[in-house]
Design an enzyme around this catalytic site. Structure first.
Site, PDB file in Angstrom:
ATOM      1  N   HIS B  55       0.852  -1.222   0.035  1.00 31.05           N
ATOM      2  CA  HIS B  55       0.052  -0.027   0.118  1.00 31.05           C
ATOM      3  C   HIS B  55       1.018   1.377   0.028  1.00 31.05           C
ATOM      4  O   HIS B  55       0.453   2.439   0.463  1.00 31.05           O
ATOM      5  CB  HIS B  55      -0.902   0.203   1.222  1.00 31.05           C
ATOM      6  CG  HIS B  55      -1.818  -1.254   1.570  1.00 31.05           C
ATOM      7  ND1 HIS B  55      -2.409  -1.859   0.282  1.00 31.05           N
ATOM      8  CD2 HIS B  55      -1.670  -2.057   2.424  1.00 31.05           C
ATOM      9  CE1 HIS B  55      -3.071  -2.831   0.937  1.00 31.05           C
ATOM     10  NE2 HIS B  55      -2.694  -3.027   2.137  1.00 31.05           N
ATOM     11  N   HIS B 217      -7.091  -4.372  -0.743  1.00 32.67           N
ATOM     12  CA  HIS B 217      -6.289  -5.689  -0.788  1.00 32.67           C
ATOM     13  C   HIS B 217      -7.150  -6.524  -2.228  1.00 32.67           C
ATOM     14  O   HIS B 217      -7.045  -7.617  -2.268  1.00 32.67           O
ATOM     15  CB  HIS B 217      -6.412  -6.620   0.354  1.00 32.67           C
ATOM     16  CG  HIS B 217      -5.962  -5.917   1.569  1.00 32.67           C
ATOM     17  ND1 HIS B 217      -6.759  -5.282   2.482  1.00 32.67           N
ATOM     18  CD2 HIS B 217      -4.806  -5.867   2.064  1.00 32.67           C
ATOM     19  CE1 HIS B 217      -5.920  -4.710   3.292  1.00 32.67           C
ATOM     20  NE2 HIS B 217      -4.873  -5.076   3.039  1.00 32.67           N
TER      21      HIS B 217
END
Ligand SMILES: Nc1ncnc2c1ncn2[C@@H]1O[C@H](COP(=O)(O)OP(=O)(O)O)[C@@H](O)[C@H]1O
Ligand SMILES: Nc1ncnc2c1ncn2[C@@H]1O[C@H](COP(=O)(O)OP(=O)(O)O)[C@@H](O)[C@H]1O
Ligand SMILES: [Mg+2]
Ligand SMILES: [Mg+2]
Ligand SMILES: [Mg+2]
Ligand SMILES: [Mg+2]
Lengths: 206, 331, 331, 206
Positions: B55, B217
């Site tokens: 991320h 995700h």
């Protein structure tokens, strides 16, 4: 139906060595299950944990020490949901007979129950929520109704398969709603492997 | 899968090493257990966050003056382990205490909770807050609850500024909770992300379709829909945000248009343009803007919008100096 | 093709509008002819650059204090037209003169040259420099010459700092030429870029192959090769750079690891790690680091490395304050 | 072989209107050619230029004024290599007979030569470098050896096709080396359309 066996230290070690082998050979499958309804890391996470556990137990000299070393390995190496969950389960299992050089069948059953309670407490899930509980719970039911470790492993495998019919209410798969149906829960699949490893390591006459 | 990596299992460690080399003026790398700490230990409350890798720049890119004291990177898309947060807390935490910033995922919550228990057992003052800004997910007892997504960067900036100016642990936690209560996000994706260890995209979308309400995700969203012009996509994202966060006319907001990693900057600004327009049509004041890749999902194509209802205190803390790898001003 | 856009022909204009909204404190948008100017006209030499769009944050992201006075965005991958540079020069240019920063492409050179002629005809003091840092291309009279790629951001930063501190047009041009003489770049791609108006990737690479020496418009490189681990890819990029730029031991360099747009940050830092290692093994001093998406190619997956042999003056100018949308420190 | 015609103002306007039509109907093709050996923007760029030119010439009242308006449109709207190149060519063409209300065949030939020289000067290329010159040069050769505009258009089309055999030494395709062979040059293709438009607009008896 044969009697349930207990667990020697050697058998406890064999359990985690066998668990590591099974996880290794099923890692891709676990990741694929997790890719379908999660985030595709269950295989690699379990590999880290099972590998570390198999190494960490080397010097343990009681079943409880084996479980405790395995617990710390899962907590320290896995991350994600399954690390703390397996870690907590193993830690609680270790706590039931912390000193005994060998676990009787009753000790082992109590340890597994303690582990299961730890799972429920740590994760806040219930059976039917499409989690690893859905492999553990039928396995414990089998033991409670007089089955041996083989029967427990079979029940866990059935429980794993049955998760395909469920929608998830905990963990990452819960975001999917109806879309989770038709997929086996990865944590239930790795838990079925745990019970298989247990049956194969300690399933013989105690 | 094509990636510029060595072995998949070394991705996180090697990337952290590269990060520490590039930003040696800002951070120190602690290799085992792995965490990235501010070079100079903060005087006040130490903010520690972390989460699965993939991320970036979240969270390592926000370590530095006026933001995080340490970041604990897990494996790709896997929450870190308690040892990391514990070691980080011991390293950067002081008398003023530690605030853990947790994104609401089952794994993250459990690992951070374990870490908090262990740290408290060692006598550290530790509090935690959990961000769950993703309106794509129904918040009910029947799910794991809302996910923590791009609003995290707004949270870390504002709480970090409060910590930097010496506010107490209680006060920093209170402002963090105020941000959490007032920030909402929603994302969409045109394509999935490829986790190195998995080797293929975590989902595939047919040509001409997008997924509305995607998680960072690659968790699925609300529904798959035919792709629409950017302006309509922006409306589809803002609508559920504004339904969930009732805003009165003339209120000020901070607007974050966040890329998921594989989206060209041109597209982010096209979306931002419409988002500003739409908020202004509703009579709101877009007081601050942030556009770019801040909370990504590897190579995913897509973006998210985050809206924070910002009071004067939040705006003041937003404007306070920050010096990190990924966010820097006034310092 | 899936993109977050409205009509392809509106991509550049709408993105510029979004950019100007997000960075209203820094820039002003001039819609027709299109250019983005610093909000406050610079007192000294005005640096103007521009080029085809799709390489963001280049150039608009570098407009501001200590860097560009204006940026002229062309259509996607198409150099801007002379009217844009002429209008920008009239707007931001003053007594101190204007320096045009041109990337070496046939189209860019011709359009900027026309603009310079027109501006000079209107009495403006205009000089220009052309950057051609891409060692992938043979520099010979038989080609259009080397391309200008990621080294441009180093050039714009350093020349911008010289302009900001009030150096003369001649001096700013001289330092710009010194940067050009001392910077070399080389890139690779794992996948092509999709131009909105074209609708499909400008090239496709089979699984397991990468293209070495790629340009920022998807121009082909030196050769297609089987994909290798990141460390070896970095060696394949640095080798031709170091062959072309003879560096003595202990010399200082600025190292830029630049993402092409679709490459996760994790991968950039993995590459950066090895690049630093390799340069240090050669006895060089990596004095400054820059890692990120600075000169991109839409959604292309890939990266480039740039090495600038930096003397003390260049390092001093590198460290000078800069305040733009994409690069900011000390201000 | 029929005589080459001259160019009235109306014909000059028809040329750029027809050019716009041809570019519009070939835009995708030009972009595809440019995608193969360039950067996939020649179609859209030429569309912007040809469209702007067709509009800008409306009020022009001499051939030179038409060409000058077209030149400014290409310079102001196209960008890239082809904008300044076509712009320069048209501007130079306009300069040969800046006042005449109508161009004789000789004027037109001289104007095209001036345009061609402008192309060469602006771009620094030579015939054989796989550029638009390779369509212009055979077209001018055809006129110089007594051919009419039809013959020039045919020669330009042949020159365009022949660029497939060349490697590029100027422009973006030059980075390709040998890999450019087998592909037609996009600028040569748009130039062939220009000569086609000229033949169709002024190709009748003058
Ligand atoms: N709250 C929970 N209680 C019990 N088991 C859970 C819970 N949440 C998730 N799990 C189990 O964890 C598994 C996922 O593990 P893993 O992939 O390692 O975690 P993550 O979702 O963080 O990536 C699920 O398949 C499920 O069996
Ligand atoms: N130096 C040059 N001289 C003449 N023509 C050139 C030159 N460079 C490029 N061209 C022509 O321009 C065409 C490309 O035009 P265009 O796609 O608009 O420019 P760009 O390459 O800037 O994208 C080429 O196909 C070629 O015919
Ligand atoms: Mg998982
Ligand atoms: Mg995970
Ligand atoms: Mg172009
Ligand atoms: Mg082109």
């Amino acid at each position: 139906m044969s009697e349930m066996s207990g667990l020697t230290t050697e058998q406890a070690k064999a359990l985690f060595e066998r668990f590591r082998e099974l996880i290794d050979s099923h890692a891709a499958e676990l990741t694929e299950l997790d890719a379908a309804i999660g985030d595709a890391d269950h295989g690699s996470g379990m590999q880290r944990g099972a590998q570390a556990a198999a190494e960490a137990i080397a010097s343990a000299d009681t079943p409880a020490a084996v479980f405790k070393a395995a617990a710390m390995s899962f907590i320290s190496k896995v991350g994600g949901a399954s690390g703390p969950l397996y870690g907590t389960a193993f830690l609680r299992a270790a706590g039931v007979q912390p000193q005994a050089a060998e676990w009787s069948a009753e000790d082992l059953r109590a340890a597994l129950h303690a582990g299961y309670d730890g799972l429920k407490q740590r994760g806040g899930a219930e059976p039917g929520d499409k989690t690893m509980l859905d492999a553990w719970q039928p396995a414990l039911d089998a033991l409670d109704s007089g089955g041996d470790l083989q029967a427990a492993a079979q029940a866990a495998a059935q429980g794993r398969n049955a998760t395909a019919d469920l929608i998830a209410r905990k963990g990452r798969a819960s975001y999917l709603g109806e879309r989770a149906r038709g997929h086996i829960d990865p944590g239930a699949a790795s838990s079925a492997l745990l019970f298989q490893a247990l049956a194969e390591s300690a399933g013989g006459p105690a | 899968m094509k990636k510029i990596i060595n072995a998949p299992q070394n991705v996180v460690r090697e990337a952290c090493e590269g990060f520490a080399l590039a930003h040696a003026d800002l951070v120190t790398l602690h290799p085992e257990p792995l965490f990235i700490a501010r070079r100079e230990k903060p005087a006040g409350v130490a903010l520690i966050s972390g989460g699965g890798s993939g991320h970036e720049p979240l969270h390592s890119g926000f370590v530095g003056r006026g933001m995080l004291a340490a970041a604990c990177p897990g494996e790709v898309f896997t929450s870190p382990v308690p040892d990391q947060m514990l070691a980080a807390a011991k390293e950067v935490g002081g008398e003023a205490g530690v605030l853990l910033i947790i994104k609401n995922y089952t794994g993250d919550v459990m690992n951070f909770e374990l870490a908090a228990e262990l740290a408290q057992a060692e006598g550290l003052r530790v509090e935690s807050v959990t961000i769950d800004d993703d309106v794509a997910v129904q918040d009910s007892t029947w799910t794991a609850g809302r996910r923590g997504v791009a609003g995290t960067v707004l949270l870390e900036k504002i709480a970090g500024a409060a910590a930097e100016e010496g506010q107490s642990l209680e006060a920093v936690k209170a402002i963090a909770e105020r941000v959490i209560a007032n920030v909402r996000s929603m994302g969409l994706a045109l394509s999935g992300a490829t986790v190195p260890a998995a080797g293929k995209p975590n989902f595939t979308l047919p040509d001409g379709e997008y997924e509305l309400g995607i998680g960072i995700h690659g968790e699925p969203g609300r529904e798959r829909l035919p792709l629409r012009p950017a302006d309509e996509l922006v409306e589809a994202l803002l609508e559920p945000i504004l339904n969930d966060l009732p805003l009165a006319e003339n209120e000020s907001v901070i607007l974050l248009t966040n890329g998921m990693g594989g989206t060209p900057q041109l597209e982010l600004y096209i979306a931002h343009r419409r988002a500003v327009g739409l908020l202004e049509e509703r009579g709101l004041r877009v007081a601050r803007h942030l556009v770019g890749n801040f909370v990504t999902s590897l190579d995913m194509q897509g973006l998210s919008l985050s809206v924070l209802r910002a009071d004067d205190e939040m705006l003041r803390l937003w404007d306070a100096p920050v010096h990190t790898a990924a966010l820097r001003w006034g310092a």
